[in-house]
Design a protein around this motif. Structure first.
Motif, PDB file in Angstrom:
ATOM      1  N   HIS A 174       0.842  -1.198   0.000  1.00  0.00           N
ATOM      2  CA  HIS A 174       0.000   0.000   0.000  1.00  0.00           C
ATOM      3  C   HIS A 174       0.876   1.246   0.000  1.00  0.00           C
ATOM      4  O   HIS A 174       1.795   1.359   0.804  1.00  0.00           O
ATOM      5  CB  HIS A 174      -0.935   0.006   1.205  1.00  0.00           C
ATOM      6  CG  HIS A 174      -2.166  -0.807   0.981  1.00  0.00           C
ATOM      7  ND1 HIS A 174      -3.262  -0.326   0.315  1.00  0.00           N
ATOM      8  CD2 HIS A 174      -2.464  -2.082   1.318  1.00  0.00           C
ATOM      9  CE1 HIS A 174      -4.176  -1.256   0.236  1.00  0.00           C
ATOM     10  NE2 HIS A 174      -3.726  -2.340   0.841  1.00  0.00           N
ATOM     11  N   GLY A 175       0.566   2.171  -0.881  1.00  0.00           N
ATOM     12  CA  GLY A 175       1.352   3.398  -0.945  1.00  0.00           C
ATOM     13  C   GLY A 175       0.728   4.536  -0.167  1.00  0.00           C
ATOM     14  O   GLY A 175       1.319   5.593  -0.055  1.00  0.00           O
ATOM     15  N   GLY A 176      -0.480   4.321   0.345  1.00  0.00           N
ATOM     16  CA  GLY A 176      -1.158   5.369   1.095  1.00  0.00           C
ATOM     17  C   GLY A 176      -2.474   5.788   0.463  1.00  0.00           C
ATOM     18  O   GLY A 176      -3.528   5.664   1.084  1.00  0.00           O
ATOM     19  N   PRO A 177      -2.466   6.266  -0.785  1.00  0.00           N
ATOM     20  CA  PRO A 177      -3.720   6.728  -1.392  1.00  0.00           C
ATOM     21  C   PRO A 177      -4.703   5.588  -1.667  1.00  0.00           C
ATOM     22  O   PRO A 177      -4.317   4.426  -1.809  1.00  0.00           O
ATOM     23  CB  PRO A 177      -3.266   7.362  -2.710  1.00  0.00           C
ATOM     24  CG  PRO A 177      -1.831   7.676  -2.513  1.00  0.00           C
ATOM     25  CD  PRO A 177      -1.307   6.604  -1.596  1.00  0.00           C
ATOM     26  N   GLU A 178      -5.984   5.964  -1.752  1.00  0.00           N
ATOM     27  CA  GLU A 178      -7.023   5.021  -2.141  1.00  0.00           C
ATOM     28  C   GLU A 178      -6.920   4.746  -3.643  1.00  0.00           C
ATOM     29  O   GLU A 178      -6.162   5.409  -4.353  1.00  0.00           O
ATOM     30  CB  GLU A 178      -8.405   5.613  -1.848  1.00  0.00           C
ATOM     31  CG  GLU A 178      -8.642   5.995  -0.401  1.00  0.00           C
ATOM     32  CD  GLU A 178      -8.752   4.793   0.500  1.00  0.00           C
ATOM     33  OE1 GLU A 178      -9.270   3.757   0.043  1.00  0.00           O
ATOM     34  OE2 GLU A 178      -8.325   4.873   1.666  1.00  0.00           O
ATOM     35  N   ASP A 222      -7.516   5.281  -7.201  1.00  0.00           N
ATOM     36  CA  ASP A 222      -7.764   6.543  -7.908  1.00  0.00           C
ATOM     37  C   ASP A 222      -7.706   7.757  -6.976  1.00  0.00           C
ATOM     38  O   ASP A 222      -8.188   8.842  -7.336  1.00  0.00           O
ATOM     39  CB  ASP A 222      -9.093   6.527  -8.678  1.00  0.00           C
ATOM     40  CG  ASP A 222      -9.005   5.683  -9.947  1.00  0.00           C
ATOM     41  OD1 ASP A 222      -7.876   5.478 -10.453  1.00  0.00           O
ATOM     42  OD2 ASP A 222     -10.045   5.219 -10.428  1.00  0.00           O
ATOM     43  N   GLY A 223      -7.127   7.573  -5.773  1.00  0.00           N
ATOM     44  CA  GLY A 223      -6.868   8.720  -4.901  1.00  0.00           C
ATOM     45  C   GLY A 223      -5.872   9.656  -5.551  1.00  0.00           C
ATOM     46  O   GLY A 223      -5.880  10.859  -5.305  1.00  0.00           O
ATOM     47  N   PRO A 276      -5.737  10.828  -8.905  1.00  0.00           N
ATOM     48  CA  PRO A 276      -6.748  10.680  -9.966  1.00  0.00           C
ATOM     49  C   PRO A 276      -6.171  10.748 -11.368  1.00  0.00           C
ATOM     50  O   PRO A 276      -5.509  11.729 -11.724  1.00  0.00           O
ATOM     51  CB  PRO A 276      -7.689  11.869  -9.706  1.00  0.00           C
ATOM     52  CG  PRO A 276      -6.836  12.887  -9.042  1.00  0.00           C
ATOM     53  CD  PRO A 276      -5.773  12.155  -8.275  1.00  0.00           C
ATOM     54  N   HIS A 315      -9.367  18.708 -11.674  1.00  0.00           N
ATOM     55  CA  HIS A 315      -9.016  18.401 -10.286  1.00  0.00           C
ATOM     56  C   HIS A 315      -8.281  19.595  -9.695  1.00  0.00           C
ATOM     57  O   HIS A 315      -7.696  20.390 -10.423  1.00  0.00           O
ATOM     58  CB  HIS A 315      -8.118  17.163 -10.203  1.00  0.00           C
ATOM     59  CG  HIS A 315      -8.776  15.914 -10.701  1.00  0.00           C
ATOM     60  ND1 HIS A 315      -9.530  15.088  -9.890  1.00  0.00           N
ATOM     61  CD2 HIS A 315      -8.801  15.366 -11.938  1.00  0.00           C
ATOM     62  CE1 HIS A 315      -9.979  14.074 -10.617  1.00  0.00           C
ATOM     63  NE2 HIS A 315      -9.553  14.212 -11.858  1.00  0.00           N
ATOM     64  N   ILE A 316      -8.306  19.674  -8.377  1.00  0.00           N
ATOM     65  CA  ILE A 316      -7.576  20.752  -7.712  1.00  0.00           C
ATOM     66  C   ILE A 316      -6.331  20.169  -7.067  1.00  0.00           C
ATOM     67  O   ILE A 316      -6.412  19.303  -6.180  1.00  0.00           O
ATOM     68  CB  ILE A 316      -8.487  21.446  -6.681  1.00  0.00           C
ATOM     69  CG1 ILE A 316      -9.523  22.282  -7.429  1.00  0.00           C
ATOM     70  CG2 ILE A 316      -7.671  22.305  -5.731  1.00  0.00           C
ATOM     71  CD1 ILE A 316     -10.599  22.843  -6.567  1.00  0.00           C
ATOM     72  N   ARG A 317      -5.210  20.595  -7.545  1.00  0.00           N
ATOM     73  CA  ARG A 317      -3.927  20.149  -7.016  1.00  0.00           C
ATOM     74  C   ARG A 317      -2.950  21.332  -7.041  1.00  0.00           C
ATOM     75  O   ARG A 317      -3.204  22.328  -7.704  1.00  0.00           O
ATOM     76  CB  ARG A 317      -3.344  18.998  -7.868  1.00  0.00           C
ATOM     77  CG  ARG A 317      -4.130  17.690  -7.792  1.00  0.00           C
ATOM     78  CD  ARG A 317      -4.054  17.055  -6.423  1.00  0.00           C
ATOM     79  NE  ARG A 317      -4.687  15.736  -6.335  1.00  0.00           N
ATOM     80  CZ  ARG A 317      -5.992  15.525  -6.120  1.00  0.00           C
ATOM     81  NH1 ARG A 317      -6.813  16.542  -6.002  1.00  0.00           N
ATOM     82  NH2 ARG A 317      -6.466  14.302  -6.030  1.00  0.00           N
TER      83      ARG A 317
END
Lengths: 376, 197
Positions: free
Chosen positions: A63-67, A69-70, A72, A221-223
């Protein structure tokens, strides 16, 4: 900050720049088989074709952390003229250039670092442009599902050998980017078609004056576009991209090169070859052979990058050396020139590109411990 | 004499002006720290505001994405404010709510801790222990900001923190509630002992 036990070796070859014209001649077959210097006996050998090896990779999913498509993917990419990106991109920012069936597109690393996958349509084909910041690897893929429909990809939020683990939206099979092959799901064992992406800087690309569409930061998306959370490919503090430490475990390590040293990873059949990029840049042209295929790593001076071509022209195997003004000369003295991403001969002959991509050494080796390594 | 309720003890603490201001400042500072840890408060001159500053951006399908999780209890930002160059505030309503609840609990811990310190002579430091509960809450944004945290803390610690990710918010809430309860209990017990109520 140093994390890992590996020591970074000096980048090879810059000092050999002046001698490149001499050393390039007869440098063919200059690779040697990679030794598994640190491979655990308990770890199955990862040959590229063995079915059981895919299970070994599947066992290493972390697991890298994000869900899912966390991070995206961009599914409706918007492209703009280069002028519109001048505010976002600094001269030394990296971009990835795709040249596919006559269409050319630019994907800024500053955008890809937040999304890792762009599901795009280029020249009428569904194509996924992928970038993994943890392994410094960028490559485009095409592939088809069981029903023949083109595959599109998302980010699983997981990693294998610190590398992006993609999933396809059609079957939910999982694909490590560097492997380019499904390791779980209905498509296990299926291989994607790889299309090279060439790294260069925004400044060099702009100086070329090529009118190609550039991926916009208007992604839906907002990044924090403009900010790279991993560090920087330019400047004194490069963060993760320079630091020897890794964030996630890998199956095996090798200290012949620094872990983050950039290689050109080449796949021909079941054989793998790592070409140190800095050495290839310094040499200008590097005649090599992989799985019986003669290939050449050729410096693209305009973009300060390296491209890989076949050296086979019909039944003839060419051996190149550097000539004046960055041109090449084959063994019969005929001039060849790399221009507009094409290696062209005196009579308009064109040599086909061999699929390759930039990748950090630690990651390439972790997937392909049997890799050959180009040496001078 | 009638025993004071916890609500009365809390009201007593809130009427004390200096601790009220301290609580407000602490709560506000925590909310900003929480948003920064999530990557939703960005101070970086390289960050570009689409359309320039000042600016406000809303994603097209914000209602569908308002509860879309990025990682753990970090949610997809659906809007962004760019007040000045180099400053961006990303708005994920669920995270704003979580951050506000945590900040409110921290503020209550501060006022009750300050009240307990002036009331309970035997204990000067213990009331602040409740604020330790605020720390896990700062890790809720960890999973979506692995690079930043890993560069700061090192890979091994980051991996360990990722593994405890599902527990950080409940632990934080529980810690703050326990701290608050403990402060109120200590103050009430002392007041009863001193017959000062």
């Amino acid at each position: 900050m140093k994390h890992g036990p590996l020591t970074r070796r000096r980048m090879l070859g810059l000092t050999a720049l002046g001698a490149a014209g001499v050393t390039a001649v007869g440098a063919g077959r200059g690779w040697r088989a990679g030794a598994n210097s640190e491979q655990s006996p308990a770890t199955p050998a990862a040959t590229p074709t063995g079915g059981t090896d895919l299970a070994a990779f599947a066992d290493e999913i972390a697991h890298g952390g994000p869900e899912k498509d966390g991070i995206p993917p961009i599914d409706a990419p918007k492209f703009v003229a280069a002028d519109e990106l001048d505010q976002l991109l600094k001269p030394q920012d990296r971009i990835f250039v795709l040249d596919y069936r006559g269409e050319r597109r630019v994907y800024p690393q500053q955008v890809l670092v937040w999304h890792e996958i762009v599901n795009d349509v280029v020249a009428g084909d569904q194509l996924s442009v992928t970038y993994c910041p943890l392994t410094g690897s960028a490559v485009a893929f095409t592939g088809r599902g069981p029903d023949g429909a083109p595959l599109t990809f998302g980010t699983s939020g997981k990693l294998v050998n610190s590398n992006l683990l993609m999933y396809d939206r059609q079957t939910d099979s999982q694909w490590p980017q560097i492997l380019g092959r499904a390791i779980t799901g209905a498509l296990t064992g299926t291989t994607l078609t790889e299309i090279p992406l060439v790294w260069t800087t925004w400044e060099r690309w702009r100086s070329r004056g090529v009118d190609a569409p550039v991926l916009s930061a208007e992604t839906g998306h907002i990044r924090g576009y403009g900010q790279d959370p991993y560090g920087s490919y330019a400047g004194a503090d490069q963060g993760y991209y320079q630091d020897d430490g890794l964030f996630f475990p890998v199956m095996r390590r090798d200290d012949r090169f620094g872990p983050k040293e950039i290689m050109l990873g080449v796949k021909v059949g079941a054989e793998r070859l790592a070409i140190p990029k800095q050495t290839a840049l310094a040499k200008g042209v590097w005649n090599l052979e992989l799985a019986g295929q003669p290939i050449a790593a050729v410096r693209d001076g305009a973009l300060e990058t390296v491209r890989v071509f076949s050296r086979r022209l019909g039944t003839l195997t060419l051996t190149f050396q550097l000539a004046e003004a960055g041109a090449l000369r084959d063994q019969d003295g005929r001039g060849w020139r790399l221009a507009d991403e094409v290696l062209t001969g005196p009579n308009g002959e064109r040599l086909p590109v061999v699929p390759f991509y930039d990748v950090m050494w630690f990651a390439w080796y972790a997937f392909f411990p049997e890799t050959h390594v180009a040496t001078e | 004499m009638e025993r004071p309720t916890y609500r009365q003890i809390l009201g007593r603490a809130l009427r004390r002006a200096p601790s009220r201001w301290l609580a407000l400042l602490t709560g506000a500072a925590y909310l900003l720290l929480y948003l920064w840890s999530l990557g939703h408060l960005v101070v970086d001159r390289d960050v570009v505001a689409p359309g320039g500053t000042p600016g406000f951006v809303v994603v097209p399908d914000w209602t569908a994405r308002i509860f879309q999780r990025i990682a753990g209890v970090a949610f997809e930002p659906v809007a962004a404010v760019y007040p000045v160059a180099g400053l961006a505030i990303f708005l994920a309503p669920a995270n704003l709510l979580i951050g506000s609840v945590l900040s409110f609990l921290i503020a209550l811990n501060v006022v009750t801790a300050a009240d307990a310190i002036t009331t309970v002579r035997s204990c000067r430091r213990l009331p602040w222990a409740g604020l330790l509960g605020s720390l896990p809450g700062l890790l809720t944004g960890l999973a979506c900001c692995v690079p930043t945290v890993a560069l700061a803390l090192g890979a091994n610690l980051t991996l360990a923190l990722i593994s405890v990710q599902p527990f950080v918010l409940p632990v934080s809430l529980a810690g703050l509630m326990l701290g608050l309860g403990w402060n109120l209990h200590r103050t009430r017990t002392e007041l009863l002992r001193l017959e000062g109520w």
